[in-house]
Design an enzyme around this catalytic site. Structure first.
Site, PDB file in Angstrom:
ATOM      1  N   GLY A  12       0.813  -1.221   0.000  1.00 53.17           N
ATOM      2  CA  GLY A  12       0.000   0.000   0.000  1.00 53.17           C
ATOM      3  C   GLY A  12       0.838   1.258   0.000  1.00 53.17           C
ATOM      4  N   GLY A  15      -0.171   4.986  -1.205  1.00 47.00           N
ATOM      5  CA  GLY A  15      -1.269   5.685  -0.544  1.00 47.00           C
ATOM      6  C   GLY A  15      -0.842   6.914   0.244  1.00 47.00           C
ATOM      7  N   GLN A  16      -1.831   7.540   0.893  1.00 48.09           N
ATOM      8  CA  GLN A  16      -1.577   8.787   1.632  1.00 48.09           C
ATOM      9  C   GLN A  16      -0.474   8.600   2.678  1.00 48.09           C
ATOM     10  OE1 GLN A  16      -4.683  10.078   4.294  1.00 48.09           O
ATOM     11  NE2 GLN A  16      -3.797  12.111   4.561  1.00 48.09           N
ATOM     12  N   ASP A  38       2.606  -1.875  -4.314  1.00 48.38           N
ATOM     13  CA  ASP A  38       1.201  -1.433  -4.350  1.00 48.38           C
ATOM     14  C   ASP A  38       0.565  -2.068  -5.582  1.00 48.38           C
ATOM     15  OD1 ASP A  38      -1.266   0.315  -4.540  1.00 48.38           O
ATOM     16  OD2 ASP A  38      -0.265   1.343  -2.899  1.00 48.38           O
ATOM     17  N   ASP A  56      -0.646  -7.448  -5.695  1.00 52.18           N
ATOM     18  CA  ASP A  56      -1.954  -7.392  -5.040  1.00 52.18           C
ATOM     19  C   ASP A  56      -1.834  -8.208  -3.753  1.00 52.18           C
ATOM     20  OD1 ASP A  56      -4.604  -7.928  -4.222  1.00 52.18           O
ATOM     21  OD2 ASP A  56      -5.337  -7.646  -6.271  1.00 52.18           O
ATOM     22  N   TYR A 146     -15.509  -1.419   7.110  1.00 49.88           N
ATOM     23  CA  TYR A 146     -14.111  -1.050   7.388  1.00 49.88           C
ATOM     24  C   TYR A 146     -13.789  -1.282   8.868  1.00 49.88           C
ATOM     25  CZ  TYR A 146     -10.113   2.214   7.844  1.00 49.88           C
ATOM     26  OH  TYR A 146      -8.900   2.799   8.106  1.00 49.88           O
ATOM     27  N   LYS A 150     -11.233  -3.866  10.732  1.00 54.76           N
ATOM     28  CA  LYS A 150     -10.164  -3.372  11.611  1.00 54.76           C
ATOM     29  C   LYS A 150     -10.228  -4.052  12.985  1.00 54.76           C
ATOM     30  CE  LYS A 150      -7.850  -0.569   8.948  1.00 54.76           C
ATOM     31  NZ  LYS A 150      -6.483  -0.956   8.520  1.00 54.76           N
ATOM     32  N   ILE A 176      -5.852  11.326   9.342  1.00 55.59           N
ATOM     33  CA  ILE A 176      -4.484  11.802   9.090  1.00 55.59           C
ATOM     34  C   ILE A 176      -4.529  12.918   8.047  1.00 55.59           C
ATOM     35  CG2 ILE A 176      -2.156  11.153   8.342  1.00 55.59           C
ATOM     36  CD1 ILE A 176      -3.032   9.797  10.985  1.00 55.59           C
TER      37      ILE A 176
HETATM   38  P1  NAD Z   1      -4.846   4.984   0.988  1.00 64.94           P
HETATM   39  O1  NAD Z   1      -6.174   4.594   0.465  1.00 64.94           O
HETATM   40  O2  NAD Z   1      -4.326   6.340   0.690  1.00 64.94           O
HETATM   41  O3  NAD Z   1      -3.753   3.931   0.486  1.00 64.94           O
HETATM   42  C1  NAD Z   1      -3.996   2.545   0.505  1.00 64.94           C
HETATM   43  C2  NAD Z   1      -3.170   1.931  -0.625  1.00 64.94           C
HETATM   44  O4  NAD Z   1      -3.492   0.531  -0.676  1.00 64.94           O
HETATM   45  C3  NAD Z   1      -3.512   2.515  -2.004  1.00 64.94           C
HETATM   46  O5  NAD Z   1      -2.338   3.033  -2.610  1.00 64.94           O
HETATM   47  C4  NAD Z   1      -4.080   1.347  -2.781  1.00 64.94           C
HETATM   48  O6  NAD Z   1      -3.695   1.333  -4.152  1.00 64.94           O
HETATM   49  C5  NAD Z   1      -3.484   0.155  -2.030  1.00 64.94           C
HETATM   50  N1  NAD Z   1      -4.281  -1.062  -2.225  1.00 64.94           N
HETATM   51  C6  NAD Z   1      -5.634  -1.190  -2.230  1.00 64.94           C
HETATM   52  N2  NAD Z   1      -5.968  -2.458  -2.509  1.00 64.94           N
HETATM   53  C7  NAD Z   1      -4.819  -3.157  -2.643  1.00 64.94           C
HETATM   54  C8  NAD Z   1      -4.504  -4.505  -2.933  1.00 64.94           C
HETATM   55  N3  NAD Z   1      -5.472  -5.411  -3.137  1.00 64.94           N
HETATM   56  N4  NAD Z   1      -3.204  -4.875  -2.994  1.00 64.94           N
HETATM   57  C9  NAD Z   1      -2.210  -3.968  -2.803  1.00 64.94           C
HETATM   58  N5  NAD Z   1      -2.435  -2.667  -2.538  1.00 64.94           N
HETATM   59  C10 NAD Z   1      -3.733  -2.272  -2.469  1.00 64.94           C
HETATM   60  O7  NAD Z   1      -4.826   4.694   2.549  1.00 64.94           O
HETATM   61  P2  NAD Z   1      -3.922   5.324   3.711  1.00 64.94           P
HETATM   62  O8  NAD Z   1      -4.643   6.468   4.235  1.00 64.94           O
HETATM   63  O9  NAD Z   1      -2.518   5.491   3.267  1.00 64.94           O
HETATM   64  O10 NAD Z   1      -4.048   4.156   4.785  1.00 64.94           O
HETATM   65  C11 NAD Z   1      -3.004   3.262   5.103  1.00 64.94           C
HETATM   66  C12 NAD Z   1      -3.439   2.442   6.305  1.00 64.94           C
HETATM   67  O11 NAD Z   1      -3.727   3.315   7.399  1.00 64.94           O
HETATM   68  C13 NAD Z   1      -4.708   1.614   6.091  1.00 64.94           C
HETATM   69  O12 NAD Z   1      -4.603   0.397   6.803  1.00 64.94           O
HETATM   70  C14 NAD Z   1      -5.778   2.475   6.706  1.00 64.94           C
HETATM   71  O13 NAD Z   1      -6.872   1.705   7.124  1.00 64.94           O
HETATM   72  C15 NAD Z   1      -5.039   3.086   7.872  1.00 64.94           C
HETATM   73  N6  NAD Z   1      -5.655   4.334   8.361  1.00 64.94           N
HETATM   74  C16 NAD Z   1      -5.589   5.488   7.637  1.00 64.94           C
HETATM   75  C17 NAD Z   1      -6.186   6.652   8.131  1.00 64.94           C
HETATM   76  C18 NAD Z   1      -6.131   7.977   7.386  1.00 64.94           C
HETATM   77  O14 NAD Z   1      -6.702   8.969   7.847  1.00 64.94           O
HETATM   78  N7  NAD Z   1      -5.477   8.060   6.242  1.00 64.94           N
HETATM   79  C19 NAD Z   1      -6.843   6.627   9.373  1.00 64.94           C
HETATM   80  C20 NAD Z   1      -6.919   5.433  10.059  1.00 64.94           C
HETATM   81  C21 NAD Z   1      -6.304   4.296   9.564  1.00 64.94           C
END
Ligand code: NAD
Length: 325
Positions: A12, A15-16, A38, A56, A146, A150, A176
């Site tokens: 992942g 992602g953000q 990713d 994946d 979700y 979790k 975040i």
């Molecule tokens: P995001 O959606 O920005 O990034 C998630 C990444 O996972 C994406 O780049 C996506 O392409 C990738 N992904 C999705 N399906 C996939 C698959 N089958 N195989 C491989 N990659 C795959 O999410 P984020 O904000 O960076 O979150 C990262 C973690 O932090 C997650 O577990 C999320 O639940 C947790 N989280 C985030 C927040 C927040 O505010 N951003 C808050 C609480 C928890």
């Protein structure tokens, strides 16, 4: 004797959070020691600065082969579908979030990896959880798919700690806020979009009500929190996969008022959509005393400091012509 932690695979990573965490880990351990993965290609700065592979996380054989080939000893498992995206396709959210995590834990167990990081979320809480200063150990009865993944994910991680002695760690991130990679479909995404729109247009239509108060954290604290938890002395940890962590709580209206101190003409309309019900089921503030006691967690940024930093960063990008219209 425990092996030294130095070969990291991240899922992942586009992602953000992953995109910034991967850069922080590469600065710390060396670019060649951090394999970013990713299903989509991450920003060029990440994909070209060190090893990158497309995988994946629901494909265990492919993920296992990458862990083996890279000789990873640590996995940061960031791949997931977030709260708003998950509600649009609950079946896929279960497959990716539970299937992906189970694969990572099984690979880590079978290969004897040193450590796994798997983030949880304030989404583990639900409408029957105390909403103010939500305790560490409390009711976990979420009403989103979700949140269900979790809670089950935390339990699964803790089971691997207990049953197999695998060192799995995680914290319940709040919303975040960051300015490098856009958020991926969560309920707190408004608190990022509002900054972009304040700088781009001076007005914003918010998908939550003005009085909706949620726990939040600025990205530098999120990175610090993650790195500190992963380096904490395991003998001090009483919890493992689901540490409460927070930095601040504010309502959408309070955030708009803080931005208005720097952008006086900023206008916000409130047009709540399906995400309002998700936000209403989550805590307004979090008690993170367990994280403070067990691994010395302390945030650096409050609302005022974060707002100045976000606006400075986005204004600089706009001046450089690098903020999309
Ligand atoms: P995001 O959606 O920005 O990034 C998630 C990444 O996972 C994406 O780049 C996506 O392409 C990738 N992904 C999705 N399906 C996939 C698959 N089958 N195989 C491989 N990659 C795959 O999410 P984020 O904000 O960076 O979150 C990262 C973690 O932090 C997650 O577990 C999320 O639940 C947790 N989280 C985030 C927040 C927040 O505010 N951003 C808050 C609480 C928890």
């Amino acid at each position: 004797m425990a092996r030294e932690m130095k070969r990291i695979l991240m899922t992942g990573a586009a992602g953000q959070i992953g995109s910034e965490l991967a850069q922080a880990l590469r600065r710390k351990h060396g670019s060649d020691n951090v394999l970013v993965t990713d299903v989509v290609r991450p920003p060029a700065a990440l994909a070209e600065a060190g090893p990158f592979e497309t995988v994946d996380v629901t494909d265990r054989a492919a993920l296992d082969a990458l862990v083996g080939r890279f000789e990873a000893d640590t996995v940061y498992h960031l791949a997931a579908l977030l709260s708003a995206t998950g509600e649009k396709d609950p079946q896929r959210a279960w497959r990716v979030n539970m299937g992906g995590l189970h694969n990572v834990l099984e690979i880590a167990r079978a290969r004897g990896l040193v450590r796994v990081f798997s983030p949880s979320s304030i989404a583990v809480f639900g409408p029957t959880t105390p909403r103010e200063m939500t305790p560490q150990d409390t009711v976990l009865a979420p009403t989103t798919i979700y949140g269900v993944t979790k809670v089950a994910g935390e339990l699964l991680c803790d089971y691997y700690v207990l049953k197999y002695g695998l060192d799995v760690r995680g914290c319940r991130y709040p919303g975040i806020i960051s300015h490098l990679t856009p958020p991926g479909g969560g309920t707190t995404d408004y608190a990022v979009a509002i900054f972009y729109e304040a700088v781009r247009r001076g007005r914003y239509a918010c998908f939550l009500r003005e009085d909706t108060r949620l726990p939040m954290m600025y990205m530098p604290d999120c990175l610090k929190c993650t790195l500190d938890l992963m380096e904490a002395d395991v003998s001090r940890l009483r919890h493992h996969a689901g540490f409460n962590v927070t930095a601040m709580s504010f309502s959408a209206g309070e955030l708009a008022a803080e931005i208005r101190k720097h952008v006086p003409a900023f206008e916000v309309r409130y047009e709540p959509d399906f995400r309002q019900a998700i936000a209403d089921s989550w805590p307004a503030s979090i008690d993170d005393s367990a994280a403070r006691a067990e691994w010395d967690w302390r945030p650096d940024y409050d609302l005022a400091a974060m707002t100045v930093d976000m606006l400075d960063a986005l204004r600089a990008r706009r001046a450089a012509g690098a903020l999309d219209a």
